[in-house]
Enzyme design. Structure first.
Site, short mmCIF file in Angstrom:
data_model
loop_
_atom_site.label_atom_id
_atom_site.label_comp_id
_atom_site.label_asym_id
_atom_site.label_seq_id
_atom_site.Cartn_x
_atom_site.Cartn_y
_atom_site.Cartn_z
CD GLU A 170 35.25 42.53 75.55
OE1 GLU A 170 34.61 43.58 75.61
OE2 GLU A 170 34.86 41.53 74.92
CD GLU A 212 28.56 39.78 75.14
OE1 GLU A 212 29.10 40.83 74.79
OE2 GLU A 212 29.09 38.66 74.99
#
Length: 819
Positions: free
Chosen positions: A414, A671
């Site tokens: 990502e 996260e």
């Protein structure tokens, strides 16, 4: 399109047609993860030019850029110290150029310049094919003055090109394959050296963007952050311990690097800190010996699949990298010691795993930190060791993810510039470091990636089809410039972006009064909030900020327009979400947003505050917010005077909380609140980064309220000192918590260094506050129910305001206050 006159006459160069198809195979790696990284080619695209210098050059420079990641060499020396040039931009619109002094590299007589280009952000897997399936390309303009006059060389078809060099494969996600048996870039950039067949390059005419000079800090190895391993584990066997994968059997565990690594052995190095960069290795091995380096953020805590493990207990855990290989394969070229670090990729890791197919002698292995070279400006310390770890984790998350663009995560497949994360964290970032130039460059990416309809992208630069105009994400295009002006007092970022911001507001206007697209909501929250509610709140926020910025620019008509729009949005919000006079959305996030953005009637604010406070207490002094709600949680509570409650949230150690991950072993912000737990193991690998800075936004509260360093005027031309010591009574402190008893902070503001400290550790006073300030300040001093204070040894009586504080005007200087 090229708007720099320096490139007049220069052409983009790519490989000749006969090599083009192979280049695509090597540099556009679309599709699912492969079993291992391999190279169908024998190197990277290389572009070379020989030229003569008469006598000693008086001056010389080179300006260049590439579609891909480029390294330039001249006469056996790497040009410049910057890494991963030209960085990440929306290549459909722009690529950045770099200029270097070339004189130190030139000699009288024959000289040679060489460029090696990998796919990078342009055509590597990270591009998602967004810029087309094109090979890497290179453009340059070189000028020098020697005894015979002034000379200019530009890239054209007189250059040479081949696929070659020691790097056989390079990809930002997957890593690098390096064969030291092949000629080095240093050798290939030496005049007279020849290896392989050189052909004429061809002009590349598929780039439709513009070339502009690089702005903001460059990418490089960060000074003073290189780390050595804190633990070295060597093993060869795996034992069956009754779990799915078993457990490694260590041959040795210690802090010292083993002198030799044998075939069949695996060496795991723990650098003690999750970071972004690369491993540098100095070692010896026989010709043809293959060394492999694999990177990981975590190690498997057992061999149990039920705990999310992907290998034996003690081995590296890489499942959360998804399809990213994050691997290096190095082949030794001779008996001379190797000194290697990958130049065309970067990795997010705490652990490095080394294996070899023949004995190698290890001299040194270090972890070099790579990122945009932001000057760090903030420092914080408290009496609580776990809070200090959190402060470190926040800073390391920023160091890791501020690399060309503010990425969401630096390790998996990502590594994109998610806009919501950026706006939530940007004020914390501006305390930690001088990020004005970095985020000014990123706002250029936002403008480049703005849709025709005016919507800002959810990720900038724009890659992959994630969408545009999402609430709290697209709004970063307005929030970030406003915040940067607030912190630095520089109008440039507003001036550059105001037209673009108005285009975004036109996009929002096309949606009536509903606001941006309700796509992500309060991302990863433990308690749901209506996404449309969040959209309307952010629309009101946008309108308010636009009115303020229009005033700054002297655009009084536009300011009036946006104030009127703000009033209409507020009315619409109240009609939609307060039909009976009370909020219909009752999550923590909903109350926070309504209070933070002043969307409630004045006679409803205090009741909403009390309800919010009670919700947090009823939740065991735990938050339930995701990215959006957490982004304003502590700031809103502090603005409401609920300082004790913020300390109770800060010092909470149960899930979800900031210190929960600290107790699970975190060295960066994660996260998810529970990305890993000692009790249950790893979270879902579909989206589970262990280096994700968004929740580090509490750093803003730490500086502004806990340490009391805020700005009363943009750019800290007038300072607001508002220390908020932990003055909770015994009855207000949740079970298991201890109050913070001292805080020290320093911040290098645009106007100079600000230092503050407070403590409650002496029974002779309630608390003591000290400050050193470079410019005048307003002090908001809490009196803690007392009737006076002592300033620099002189007693003063004072009547506190309704908030329990007394306001004192100060000139530049040093101060000590005792209450």
């Amino acid at each position: 399109m090229m708007d720099q006159t320096i490139f007049t006459g220069a052409s983009w160069l790519c490989l000749p047609e006969s090599l083009d198809e192979g280049a695509l195979k090597n540099h556009w790696q679309g599709g699912p993860k492969k079993a291992e990284i391999t190279s169908p080619l024998e190197g990277l695209p290389l572009f070379r030019r020989n030229f003569s210098v008469c006598g000693t050059p008086a001056a010389a420079s080179i300006t260049f850029t590439a579609l891909g990641v480029v390294e330039v060499w001249c006469n056996g020396h790497r040009v410049g110290n910057d890494a991963l040039k030209p960085g990440f931009t929306d290549f459909n619109r722009r690529v950045l150029s770099f200029t270097y002094d070339l004189a130190p590299y030139l000699t009288a007589g024959e000289n040679c310049i060489l460029a090696a280009v990998s796919g990078g952000w342009w055509s590597g897997r990270i591009s998602f094919g967004s810029f087309g399936k094109h090979p890497p390309a290179f453009i340059a303009a070189l000028s020098y003055t020697d005894d015979s006059g002034a000379h200019t060389l530009v890239t054209d078809e007189t250059w040479e090109a081949q696929i070659g060099g020691p790097v056989l494969f390079a990809d930002i996600w997957d890593g690098e394959i390096y064969d030291a048996r092949r000629p080095s870039f240093a050798a290939l950039s030496t005049a007279g050296f020849s290896a392989g067949e050189w052909k004429r390059p061809v002009k590349f005419d598929q780039f439709r963007g513009e070339i502009t000079p690089h702005i903001g800090p460059t990418i490089g190895v960060r000074d003073g952050l290189t780390r050595t391993s804190v633990c070295c584990t060597l093993y060869a066997d795996i034992k069956d311990d009754g779990t799915d994968f078993g457990a490694i059997v260590p041959l040795s565990v210690g802090t010292s690097l083993p002198g030799r690594l044998l075939p069949g052995q695996t060496l795991i190095l723990d650098f003690g800190q999750n970071l972004v960069g690369r491993v540098r290795i100095r070692a010896r091995g026989t010709v043809g010996t293959a060394l492999q380096i694999r990177y990981a953020e975590m190690c498997n805590d057992s061999g149990e699949k039920a705990r999310g493990c992907d290998g034996p207990k003690g081995s590296i855990y890489t499942a959360n990298y998804r399809s990213a290989h994050s691997c290096v394969k190095y082949t030794f070229g001779g008996e001379a010691p190797m000194d290697y670090a990958s130049d065309f990729s970067f990795f997010g890791f705490r652990y490095a795993e080394l294996t070899a197919d023949a004995p190698i002698d290890l001299t040194e292995v270090t972890a070099e930190v790579i990122g945009s070279q932001v000057r760090e400006t903030g420092w914080l310390q408290t009496s609580d060791p776990e809070v200090n770890t959190l402060i470190s984790n926040i800073l390391w998350g920023q160091r890791s993810n501020y690399l060309s663009v503010p990425t969401d995560c630096p390790q998996r497949d990502e590594r994109l510039g998610w806009t919501g994360d950026t706006q939530i964290f940007c004020r914390t970032a501006a305390y930690n470091g001088d990020v004005y130039g970095f985020l000014r460059k990123w706002m250029q990416d936002m403008r480049d990636s703005q849709s025709e309809a005016g919507a800002y992208p959810d990720v900038a630069p724009r890659v992959c089809a994630v969408g545009d105009g999402a609430a709290a994400w697209g709004d970063a295009g307005i929030i970030v410039p406003y915040t940067m002006y607030t912190m630095y007092g520089d109008m440039t970022i507003i001036e550059e972006n105001f037209a673009s911001m108005e285009k975004y507001m036109d996009f929002l206007a096309s949606r009536g009064l509903e606001g941006p697209i309700p796509r992500y909501g309060d991302w990863l929250a433990y308690e749901p909030t209506d996404k449309a509610y969040i959209s309307m709140v952010y629309y009101a926020y946008d309108a308010r900020l636009m009115a303020e910025m229009a005033d700054l620019l002297g655009r009084t008509g536009r300011a009036a327009h946006y104030r009127d729009l703000h009033g209409r949005i507020v009315d619409h919000f109240r009609a939609r979400y307060m039909p009976e006079g009370e909020l219909t959305e009752t999550s923590q996030c909903a109350y926070l947003l309504a209070l933070a953005h002043d969307l409630l009637p004045e006679d409803k604010r205090d009741a909403a505050r009390r309800t919010l406070v009670q919700k947090i207490r009823d939740n065991g002094y735990r938050l339930s917010t995701g990215f959006v709600g957490t982004g304003c949680l502590c700031q809103t509570l502090a603005a409401l005077g609920e300082h004790g409650l913020v300390y109770s949230l800060l010092l909470q150690t149960e899930n979800p909380s900031w210190l929960y991950s600290v107790r699970q072993g975190a060295t960066t912000v994660w996260e998810r609140w529970n990305s890993y737990t000692l009790a249950e193991g790893f979270g879902n690998v579909g989206m589970n980064s262990f280096n994700h800075y968004a929740y580090g936004c509490i750093g803003e509260w730490m500086y502004r309220w806990m340490a009391g360093i805020d700005t009363a005027e943009p750019g800290f031309t007038h300072i607001l000192l508002q220390p908020c010591p932990d003055l909770r009574t015994a009855g207000e402190i949740p079970a298991g918590q201890k109050p913070i008893t001292h805080v020290k902070a320093a911040f290098d503001a645009p106007t100079g260094r600000i230092e503050t400290a407070w403590d409650t550790e002496d029974a002779a006073y309630t608390f003591r506050f000290t400050a050193e300030i470079p410019v005048p300040a307003t002090l908001r001093l809490p009196l803690a129910g007392k009737s006076g204070y002592v300033c620099n040894g002189i007693s003063h009586t004072a009547e506190p305001a309704e908030d329990g504080c007394v306001r004192i005007e100060l000139g530049a200087g040093k101060y000590e206050f005792i209450v």
